[in-house]
Design an enzyme around this catalytic site. Sequence first.
Site, PDB file in Angstrom:
ATOM      1  N   ASN A 156      46.592  49.259  15.383  1.00  0.00           N
ATOM      2  CA  ASN A 156      47.065  50.270  15.850  1.00  0.00           C
ATOM      3  C   ASN A 156      47.861  50.598  15.410  1.00  0.00           C
ATOM      4  OD1 ASN A 156      48.148  51.382  18.506  1.00  0.00           O
ATOM      5  ND2 ASN A 156      46.587  50.588  19.549  1.00  0.00           N
ATOM      6  N   ASP A 181      50.299  52.995  17.164  1.00  0.00           N
ATOM      7  CA  ASP A 181      50.600  53.700  18.027  1.00  0.00           C
ATOM      8  C   ASP A 181      52.682  53.394  18.200  1.00  0.00           C
ATOM      9  OD1 ASP A 181      48.839  54.180  19.389  1.00  0.00           O
ATOM     10  OD2 ASP A 181      49.137  52.891  20.821  1.00  0.00           O
ATOM     11  N   HIS A 182      52.951  52.380  17.455  1.00  0.00           N
ATOM     12  CA  HIS A 182      54.519  52.503  17.527  1.00  0.00           C
ATOM     13  C   HIS A 182      55.005  52.554  16.520  1.00  0.00           C
ATOM     14  CE1 HIS A 182      54.683  50.902  21.467  1.00  0.00           C
ATOM     15  NE2 HIS A 182      52.938  50.303  21.051  1.00  0.00           N
ATOM     16  N   ARG A 223      63.558  59.762  16.399  1.00  0.00           N
ATOM     17  CA  ARG A 223      64.964  61.121  16.093  1.00  0.00           C
ATOM     18  C   ARG A 223      64.401  62.238  16.287  1.00  0.00           C
ATOM     19  NH1 ARG A 223      68.569  59.395  12.133  1.00  0.00           N
ATOM     20  NH2 ARG A 223      69.822  57.996  13.362  1.00  0.00           N
ATOM     21  N   HIS A 271      46.796  55.462  20.652  1.00  0.00           N
ATOM     22  CA  HIS A 271      46.244  55.434  21.929  1.00  0.00           C
ATOM     23  C   HIS A 271      46.880  56.892  22.105  1.00  0.00           C
ATOM     24  CE1 HIS A 271      47.426  54.154  26.275  1.00  0.00           C
ATOM     25  NE2 HIS A 271      46.667  55.447  26.193  1.00  0.00           N
ATOM     26  N   ARG A 319      47.978  59.476  25.170  1.00  0.00           N
ATOM     27  CA  ARG A 319      48.754  58.472  25.941  1.00  0.00           C
ATOM     28  C   ARG A 319      48.854  60.034  27.181  1.00  0.00           C
ATOM     29  NH1 ARG A 319      50.071  53.428  27.234  1.00  0.00           N
ATOM     30  NH2 ARG A 319      50.405  53.713  29.389  1.00  0.00           N
ATOM     31  N   ARG A 363      54.180  59.984  24.924  1.00  0.00           N
ATOM     32  CA  ARG A 363      55.436  58.568  23.853  1.00  0.00           C
ATOM     33  C   ARG A 363      55.505  58.615  22.986  1.00  0.00           C
ATOM     34  NH1 ARG A 363      54.160  53.468  27.738  1.00  0.00           N
ATOM     35  NH2 ARG A 363      53.962  54.935  30.102  1.00  0.00           N
ATOM     36  N   HIS A 364      54.370  58.211  22.706  1.00  0.00           N
ATOM     37  CA  HIS A 364      53.925  57.613  20.705  1.00  0.00           C
ATOM     38  C   HIS A 364      53.378  58.589  20.096  1.00  0.00           C
ATOM     39  CE1 HIS A 364      50.899  55.540  22.757  1.00  0.00           C
ATOM     40  NE2 HIS A 364      51.691  54.586  23.105  1.00  0.00           N
ATOM     41  N   GLU A 413      41.987  55.207  21.798  1.00  0.00           N
ATOM     42  CA  GLU A 413      42.397  55.042  22.855  1.00  0.00           C
ATOM     43  C   GLU A 413      42.059  56.016  24.625  1.00  0.00           C
ATOM     44  OE1 GLU A 413      44.678  51.591  23.987  1.00  0.00           O
ATOM     45  OE2 GLU A 413      44.252  50.787  21.886  1.00  0.00           O
ATOM     46  N   THR A 452      53.260  49.063  28.837  1.00  0.00           N
ATOM     47  CA  THR A 452      51.883  49.299  27.468  1.00  0.00           C
ATOM     48  C   THR A 452      50.897  48.549  28.270  1.00  0.00           C
ATOM     49  OG1 THR A 452      51.267  47.915  25.670  1.00  0.00           O
ATOM     50  CG2 THR A 452      52.022  46.438  26.519  1.00  0.00           C
ATOM     51  N   THR A 453      49.437  48.915  28.059  1.00  0.00           N
ATOM     52  CA  THR A 453      48.295  48.974  28.712  1.00  0.00           C
ATOM     53  C   THR A 453      49.087  47.793  29.291  1.00  0.00           C
ATOM     54  OG1 THR A 453      47.048  50.191  27.316  1.00  0.00           O
ATOM     55  CG2 THR A 453      45.677  49.787  29.092  1.00  0.00           C
ATOM     56  N   GLU A 501      35.857  45.704  24.838  1.00  0.00           N
ATOM     57  CA  GLU A 501      36.843  45.230  23.886  1.00  0.00           C
ATOM     58  C   GLU A 501      37.723  43.922  25.331  1.00  0.00           C
ATOM     59  OE1 GLU A 501      40.070  47.777  22.130  1.00  0.00           O
ATOM     60  OE2 GLU A 501      41.392  46.240  22.873  1.00  0.00           O
ATOM     61  N   HIS A 524      45.380  43.241  21.969  1.00  0.00           N
ATOM     62  CA  HIS A 524      46.564  43.598  22.942  1.00  0.00           C
ATOM     63  C   HIS A 524      47.280  41.759  23.284  1.00  0.00           C
ATOM     64  CE1 HIS A 524      49.210  44.426  26.137  1.00  0.00           C
ATOM     65  NE2 HIS A 524      48.958  45.830  26.277  1.00  0.00           N
ATOM     66  N   GLY A 525      48.535  41.699  22.429  1.00  0.00           N
ATOM     67  CA  GLY A 525      49.426  40.740  22.224  1.00  0.00           C
ATOM     68  C   GLY A 525      49.187  39.217  20.373  1.00  0.00           C
ATOM     69  N   GLY A 536      48.755  45.881  16.548  1.00  0.00           N
ATOM     70  CA  GLY A 536      49.219  46.463  16.567  1.00  0.00           C
ATOM     71  C   GLY A 536      51.204  46.479  17.339  1.00  0.00           C
ATOM     72  N   HIS A 537      51.065  46.765  18.580  1.00  0.00           N
ATOM     73  CA  HIS A 537      52.810  45.816  17.973  1.00  0.00           C
ATOM     74  C   HIS A 537      53.778  44.449  17.462  1.00  0.00           C
ATOM     75  CE1 HIS A 537      56.516  44.230  20.080  1.00  0.00           C
ATOM     76  NE2 HIS A 537      56.626  45.831  19.832  1.00  0.00           N
TER      77      HIS A 537
HETATM   78  N1  PXP Z   1      43.530  47.613  22.261  1.00  0.00           N
HETATM   79  C1  PXP Z   1      43.931  47.742  24.108  1.00  0.00           C
HETATM   80  C2  PXP Z   1      42.961  48.509  24.532  1.00  0.00           C
HETATM   81  C3  PXP Z   1      44.912  48.474  24.489  1.00  0.00           C
HETATM   82  O1  PXP Z   1      45.962  49.151  24.661  1.00  0.00           O
HETATM   83  C4  PXP Z   1      46.885  47.881  23.211  1.00  0.00           C
HETATM   84  C5  PXP Z   1      47.806  48.532  23.044  1.00  0.00           C
HETATM   85  O2  PXP Z   1      48.093  49.600  22.683  1.00  0.00           O
HETATM   86  C6  PXP Z   1      46.065  47.100  22.166  1.00  0.00           C
HETATM   87  C7  PXP Z   1      44.743  47.321  22.115  1.00  0.00           C
HETATM   88  C8  PXP Z   1      47.273  46.568  20.842  1.00  0.00           C
HETATM   89  O3  PXP Z   1      48.306  46.107  21.433  1.00  0.00           O
HETATM   90  P1  PXP Z   1      49.318  44.764  20.718  1.00  0.00           P
HETATM   91  O4  PXP Z   1      49.812  46.841  20.509  1.00  0.00           O
HETATM   92  O5  PXP Z   1      49.504  44.224  21.633  1.00  0.00           O
HETATM   93  O6  PXP Z   1      48.853  43.939  19.799  1.00  0.00           O
END
Ligand code: PXP
Length: 242
Positions: A7, A9-10, A18, A43, A45, A49-50, A70, A100-101, A152, A191-192, A214-215
């Site tokens: 992912n 996004d970040h 910037r 994602h 949104r 935001r990203h 997403e 975050t979600t 998921e 997620h996480g 992602g993160h």
């Molecule tokens: N899956 C879904 C559905 C999410 O919303 C997210 C966060 O955007 C992720 C996976 C990835 O989560 P993380 O950034 O914590 O790895």
Amino acid sequence: MARLLINIDHIATLRNARGEGNPNVLEAAKVCLQHGSEGIVFHLREDRRHIKDFDVFQFNSELDTYLDFEMAATNEMLQICSEIKPELSTLVPESRQELTTEGGLNLSKVFEDYQNRVIPILHTAEVPVSLFLDPNPHEIELASELGVYAVELHTGTYSLASGKARDYELDRLAKAAELIHEKGMKVNAGHGLNFENIHDLLAKVPHLHDISIGHAMIAEAVFKGLGTVVREMADIINAYKG
Ligand code: PXP
């Protein structure tokens, strides 16, 4: 066999700090793909935001890979997604205030809307659908009734738990994965997830297909790359010292 989808996004969060083009999100996606990511998740949104709209169109035209779009099931997102036609659309709940979600979809609450509006739009556009759900058997039964391609599993609670609570969460995820598989849907998870908690997930949860991270990847990349770039700049500056 499970596969990794990054992912992105970040990377966009960092770029947007910037307001310019650095780091280039498309180039970062290419690096992920060159190093073992088998697709890219983003994602878009509502508040942008990203990831921005132009990122989405650029991924679509420049990346020859598996894209997982997403999004929340708003008419605007459904329209963009129908135009892009990604390999997968993962539907998530979204609130403006969240960092975050925060949880899976409340499918019991949105079932009729999904049945009558959301899923028909995506299926007419020939976009396979995945629903982001907590490991709850009732919600999984409802997902199956909607005829979606994948679920998921939300691994956020597992990722934060420790001790007995962690074992309990792993067991819930394993049972949910079995049910999703029995119902003929793909089992995705995300997620996480990070370098510590991925091992037990892989060892204990069956039938995993796409794993979305992602993160933690972006955070780890800081430490795996920061020393190299600081050394490079210090060497340049030191070379000019009298
Ligand atoms: N899956 C879904 C559905 C999410 O919303 C997210 C966060 O955007 C992720 C996976 C990835 O989560 P993380 O950034 O914590 O790895």
